[in-house]
Design a protein around this motif. Structure first.
Motif, PDB file in Angstrom:
ATOM      1  N   GLU A 117       2.182  42.460   8.029  1.00  0.00           N
ATOM      2  CA  GLU A 117       2.570  43.006   9.338  1.00  0.00           C
ATOM      3  C   GLU A 117       1.444  42.643  10.330  1.00  0.00           C
ATOM      4  OE1 GLU A 117       5.268  44.631  11.630  1.00  0.00           O
ATOM      5  OE2 GLU A 117       5.637  44.057   9.535  1.00  0.00           O
ATOM      6  N   PRO A 118       1.739  42.007  11.462  1.00  0.00           N
ATOM      7  CA  PRO A 118       0.660  41.644  12.397  1.00  0.00           C
ATOM      8  C   PRO A 118       0.099  42.881  13.106  1.00  0.00           C
ATOM      9  CG  PRO A 118       2.793  40.860  13.208  1.00  0.00           C
ATOM     10  CD  PRO A 118       3.054  41.528  11.897  1.00  0.00           C
ATOM     11  N   PRO A 119      -1.177  42.864  13.454  1.00  0.00           N
ATOM     12  CA  PRO A 119      -1.757  44.011  14.168  1.00  0.00           C
ATOM     13  C   PRO A 119      -1.160  44.109  15.569  1.00  0.00           C
ATOM     14  CG  PRO A 119      -3.322  42.195  14.108  1.00  0.00           C
ATOM     15  CD  PRO A 119      -2.155  41.783  13.268  1.00  0.00           C
ATOM     16  N   THR A 120      -1.010  45.336  16.077  1.00  0.00           N
ATOM     17  CA  THR A 120      -0.404  45.516  17.403  1.00  0.00           C
ATOM     18  C   THR A 120      -1.497  45.673  18.458  1.00  0.00           C
ATOM     19  OG1 THR A 120      -0.193  47.827  16.833  1.00  0.00           O
ATOM     20  CG2 THR A 120       1.806  46.494  16.679  1.00  0.00           C
ATOM     21  N   PRO A 121      -1.233  45.323  19.713  1.00  0.00           N
ATOM     22  CA  PRO A 121      -0.020  44.673  20.200  1.00  0.00           C
ATOM     23  C   PRO A 121       0.030  43.223  19.729  1.00  0.00           C
ATOM     24  CG  PRO A 121      -1.636  44.818  21.961  1.00  0.00           C
ATOM     25  CD  PRO A 121      -2.228  45.523  20.783  1.00  0.00           C
ATOM     26  N   ALA A 122       1.192  42.831  19.249  1.00  0.00           N
ATOM     27  CA  ALA A 122       1.301  41.527  18.607  1.00  0.00           C
ATOM     28  C   ALA A 122       1.977  40.500  19.511  1.00  0.00           C
ATOM     29  CB  ALA A 122       2.073  41.675  17.294  1.00  0.00           C
ATOM     30  N   THR A 123       1.633  40.509  20.786  1.00  0.00           N
ATOM     31  CA  THR A 123       2.333  39.591  21.691  1.00  0.00           C
ATOM     32  C   THR A 123       1.467  38.420  22.117  1.00  0.00           C
ATOM     33  OG1 THR A 123       1.667  40.998  23.501  1.00  0.00           O
ATOM     34  CG2 THR A 123       3.901  41.309  22.653  1.00  0.00           C
ATOM     35  N   LEU A 124       2.123  37.325  22.436  1.00  0.00           N
ATOM     36  CA  LEU A 124       1.451  36.157  23.015  1.00  0.00           C
ATOM     37  C   LEU A 124       2.493  35.345  23.787  1.00  0.00           C
ATOM     38  CD1 LEU A 124       0.705  33.275  20.537  1.00  0.00           C
ATOM     39  CD2 LEU A 124       2.231  35.140  19.939  1.00  0.00           C
ATOM     40  N   ARG A 125       1.986  34.492  24.664  1.00  0.00           N
ATOM     41  CA  ARG A 125       2.874  33.671  25.463  1.00  0.00           C
ATOM     42  C   ARG A 125       3.038  32.333  24.765  1.00  0.00           C
ATOM     43  NH1 ARG A 125       5.206  33.623  30.156  1.00  0.00           N
ATOM     44  NH2 ARG A 125       5.336  31.564  31.123  1.00  0.00           N
ATOM     45  N   THR A 126       4.268  32.080  24.276  1.00  0.00           N
ATOM     46  CA  THR A 126       4.478  30.843  23.531  1.00  0.00           C
ATOM     47  C   THR A 126       5.977  30.526  23.489  1.00  0.00           C
ATOM     48  OG1 THR A 126       3.866  29.706  21.482  1.00  0.00           O
ATOM     49  CG2 THR A 126       4.686  31.956  21.241  1.00  0.00           C
ATOM     50  N   ASP A 127       6.336  29.505  22.692  1.00  0.00           N
ATOM     51  CA  ASP A 127       7.754  29.174  22.509  1.00  0.00           C
ATOM     52  C   ASP A 127       8.151  29.697  21.134  1.00  0.00           C
ATOM     53  OD1 ASP A 127      10.077  27.767  21.524  1.00  0.00           O
ATOM     54  OD2 ASP A 127       9.881  26.466  23.274  1.00  0.00           O
ATOM     55  N   GLU A 128       9.018  30.694  21.123  1.00  0.00           N
ATOM     56  CA  GLU A 128       9.356  31.390  19.874  1.00  0.00           C
ATOM     57  C   GLU A 128       9.995  30.449  18.863  1.00  0.00           C
ATOM     58  OE1 GLU A 128      11.287  35.056  20.540  1.00  0.00           O
ATOM     59  OE2 GLU A 128      11.764  35.370  18.421  1.00  0.00           O
ATOM     60  N   VAL A 129      10.890  29.574  19.320  1.00  0.00           N
ATOM     61  CA  VAL A 129      11.603  28.690  18.395  1.00  0.00           C
ATOM     62  C   VAL A 129      10.646  27.693  17.745  1.00  0.00           C
ATOM     63  CG1 VAL A 129      13.422  26.964  18.212  1.00  0.00           C
ATOM     64  CG2 VAL A 129      13.736  28.965  19.693  1.00  0.00           C
ATOM     65  N   LEU A 130       9.794  27.046  18.588  1.00  0.00           N
ATOM     66  CA  LEU A 130       8.864  26.047  18.045  1.00  0.00           C
ATOM     67  C   LEU A 130       7.871  26.705  17.085  1.00  0.00           C
ATOM     68  CD1 LEU A 130       8.134  23.837  21.190  1.00  0.00           C
ATOM     69  CD2 LEU A 130       9.862  23.533  19.400  1.00  0.00           C
ATOM     70  N   LEU A 131       7.354  27.889  17.470  1.00  0.00           N
ATOM     71  CA  LEU A 131       6.396  28.579  16.601  1.00  0.00           C
ATOM     72  C   LEU A 131       7.070  28.927  15.269  1.00  0.00           C
ATOM     73  CD1 LEU A 131       3.655  29.859  16.111  1.00  0.00           C
ATOM     74  CD2 LEU A 131       4.485  31.964  17.180  1.00  0.00           C
ATOM     75  N   GLY A 132       8.319  29.393  15.339  1.00  0.00           N
ATOM     76  CA  GLY A 132       9.064  29.728  14.123  1.00  0.00           C
ATOM     77  C   GLY A 132       9.207  28.503  13.228  1.00  0.00           C
ATOM     78  N   GLN A 133       9.483  27.342  13.846  1.00  0.00           N
ATOM     79  CA  GLN A 133       9.630  26.095  13.072  1.00  0.00           C
ATOM     80  C   GLN A 133       8.347  25.772  12.319  1.00  0.00           C
ATOM     81  OE1 GLN A 133      10.819  22.534  15.141  1.00  0.00           O
ATOM     82  NE2 GLN A 133      12.755  23.447  15.768  1.00  0.00           N
ATOM     83  N   VAL A 134       7.216  25.869  13.027  1.00  0.00           N
ATOM     84  CA  VAL A 134       5.928  25.526  12.410  1.00  0.00           C
ATOM     85  C   VAL A 134       5.643  26.464  11.240  1.00  0.00           C
ATOM     86  CG1 VAL A 134       3.439  25.414  12.781  1.00  0.00           C
ATOM     87  CG2 VAL A 134       5.003  24.606  14.561  1.00  0.00           C
ATOM     88  N   LEU A 135       5.811  27.769  11.470  1.00  0.00           N
ATOM     89  CA  LEU A 135       5.504  28.739  10.412  1.00  0.00           C
ATOM     90  C   LEU A 135       6.414  28.526   9.205  1.00  0.00           C
ATOM     91  CD1 LEU A 135       4.940  31.947  12.582  1.00  0.00           C
ATOM     92  CD2 LEU A 135       3.211  30.574  11.406  1.00  0.00           C
ATOM     93  N   ARG A 136       7.706  28.277   9.458  1.00  0.00           N
ATOM     94  CA  ARG A 136       8.659  28.082   8.372  1.00  0.00           C
ATOM     95  C   ARG A 136       8.266  26.855   7.554  1.00  0.00           C
ATOM     96  NH1 ARG A 136      12.977  27.446  11.182  1.00  0.00           N
ATOM     97  NH2 ARG A 136      12.940  29.640  11.765  1.00  0.00           N
ATOM     98  N   ASN A 137       7.909  25.798   8.285  1.00  0.00           N
ATOM     99  CA  ASN A 137       7.500  24.546   7.663  1.00  0.00           C
ATOM    100  C   ASN A 137       6.299  24.753   6.727  1.00  0.00           C
ATOM    101  OD1 ASN A 137       6.292  22.012   7.296  1.00  0.00           O
ATOM    102  ND2 ASN A 137       7.306  21.219   9.123  1.00  0.00           N
ATOM    103  N   LEU A 138       5.267  25.458   7.224  1.00  0.00           N
ATOM    104  CA  LEU A 138       4.056  25.640   6.430  1.00  0.00           C
ATOM    105  C   LEU A 138       4.307  26.575   5.247  1.00  0.00           C
ATOM    106  CD1 LEU A 138       1.486  25.879   9.353  1.00  0.00           C
ATOM    107  CD2 LEU A 138       1.822  23.958   7.785  1.00  0.00           C
TER     108      LEU A 138
END
Ligand code: ADP
Length: 442
Positions: A323-344
């Protein structure tokens, strides 16, 4: 001493020199004091008709030094009670030259410091000097003139020798200057030479990087075109295979069904490859524009936990998404970040046979660190950069399928998102891929 007639000027001068010598003034200073004295004496004889001259040895508390002081008390008051030597240079021959007024009398006073090195004067010695001076009969004007001439000659000699010395110094200086100029010229030449070399080197470098850029662009273009062209026929093959295997079609023999199955799975692999190639080519040609939004990592992690569980099929491998520590927000592209994490994470699950694959997030200042670690085979240090090259796969590693395009694509995307993707790993020690992303976006 009484200064009344012109002849007295010589006597005052002579006495001045003798007293200066007796109290320990250096030769040059004796002459200076005597000269100043005779000049002032001449002035006073003219303006005031003469003066009474007295010599004093005083201790000056200000400078902590003994001084020889000469007082010239004019016979008649000075005009306006002021005194200016006729020649301004006279004042420079002594330390002090001026007018002092005390008890209604105005006295011209001059003084010169006695050097530290001069022998101390005991009262006995002073008495001795006094008697010596009293005894020595004042010489004639001619004697003093001769002495004065001697001093003048000595001074001239000194000036000449100083001039000679100066000339020698000048010559040396010129010689040194020539040397310095030669050295400077040589250095300038060398510098110019080096500069020319550097300029040439840069030109070559620029040309090389332009070539490299062109090559990389044409490669991306080629990949994009080829994969685009391949997609349609592969999709067609898959569709036809599905039709053949469809229960509504004519029944196939067991052998035919097996072969159609092979065709369909090969076509699926091919389509996956083509899609990856297309993604990479798009990322490389800069045609992917991140869609920047405020992203909460918690739902992203939650989704990964759900979708990747299906891929974690080995009983000895556990997938842990922290579980990420809160507040767990950042400004990014959710889809691209999801792709990278899934890939790794997918890679971790692919290559790990025992242990766990873990996703963890941590905040560090204005950056997020997302790490994907596994207890898999690890990667030798010298391959840490190579595995980010297209199509590179570690030789001899368990053949688990794949294209060698996942990591280069992941790194491309992370770069697009303004971050970095680094690897820490050693054979037998598992691998940790770390994504660093700025909280505020690129
Ligand atoms: P693919 O996984 O499709 O082969 P990648 O670009 O994702 O391509 O990975 C390149 C190579 O890096 C892999 O073939 C594998 O040899 C190595 N590699 C990637 N991830 C890991 C991992 N977690 N553990 C060990 N080796 C890995």
């Amino acid at each position: 001493m009484a200064l009344r007639v012109e002849h007295d000027i010589f006597l005052v001068r002579q006495r001045g020199r003798e007293v200066a010598a007796a109290v320990g003034l250096e030769h040059q200073d004796q002459v200076r004091l005597a000269t100043a004295l005779s000049e002032v004496a001449r002035d006073l004889l003219r303006t005031s008709g003469g003066a009474d001259v007295t010599f004093h040895l005083v201790d000056d508390a200000d400078v902590d030094r003994r001084q020889l002081r000469v007082d010239l008390a004019p016979v008649t008051p000075l005009p306006d009670g002021r005194y200016e030597p006729e020649s301004a240079a006279v004042a420079r021959l002594v330390d002090k030259l001026g007018v002092v007024t005390g008890k209604g009398d105005t006295v011209v006073m001059m003084s010169r410091r006695v050097p530290v090195a001069a022998p101390t004067l005991t009262p006995e010695r002073l008495a001795e000097i006094r008697t010596e001076l009293a005894r020595s009969a004042p010489g004639s004007a001619v004697d003093e003139l001769a002495a004065q001439n001697q001093q003048l000659i000595a001074a001239l000699d000194e000036v000449r020798s100083q001039r000679d010395e100066l000339a020698v110094l000048n010559d040396e200086l010129q010689e040194t200057n020539r040397g310095v100029m030669a050295l400077y010229n040589q250095l300038t030449e060398e510098l110019e030479e080096t500069n020319r070399g550097v300029v040439a080197l840069y030109a070559e470098l620029d040309e090389k990087s332009a070539q490299l850029r062109a090559a990389s662009e044409s490669k991306s273009r080629f990949l994009a075109n080829v994969s685009h062209e391949l997609r349609a026929p592969v999709t067609a093959i898959m569709g036809l295979g599905r039709l053949l295997a469809d229960s509504a079609s004519d029944p196939l023999t067991a052998e035919q069904a097996r072969q159609v199955g092979l065709i369909r799975s090969s076509a699926a692999d091919l389509l996956a490859l083509v899609n990856e190639l297309l993604d990479l080519a798009k990322a490389e040609s800069g045609r992917i524009e991140p869609d920047w939004t405020e992203v909460d990592l918690r739902p992203v992690f939650g989704q990964l936990r759900g979708t990747l569980r299906a891929l974690a099929t080995r009983p000895d491998v556990e997938l842990v998404v922290e579980e990420p520590p809160t507040p767990a927000t950042l400004r990014t592209d959710e889809v691209l970040l999801g792709q990278v994490l899934r890939n790794l994470l997918h890679n971790g699950l692919k290559f790990t046979e025992r242990g766990e694959v873990r996703l963890r997030a941590g905040r560090q200042g204005d950056r997020w660190l997302l790490s994907i670690s596994d207890t898999g085979p690890g990667i030798a240090e010298e391959l840490h950069e190579r595995i980010f090259e297209e199509f590179y796969q570690v030789p001899g590693a368990t053949r688990v399928g794949g294209t060698g395009l996942g990591l280069p694509y992941a790194r491309r995307l992370v770069t697009l998102l303004g971050g970095t993707l680094e690897l820490a790993s050693e054979p037998g020690g598992g691998s940790t891929f770390t994504i660093t992303l700025p909280v505020g976006g690129a």
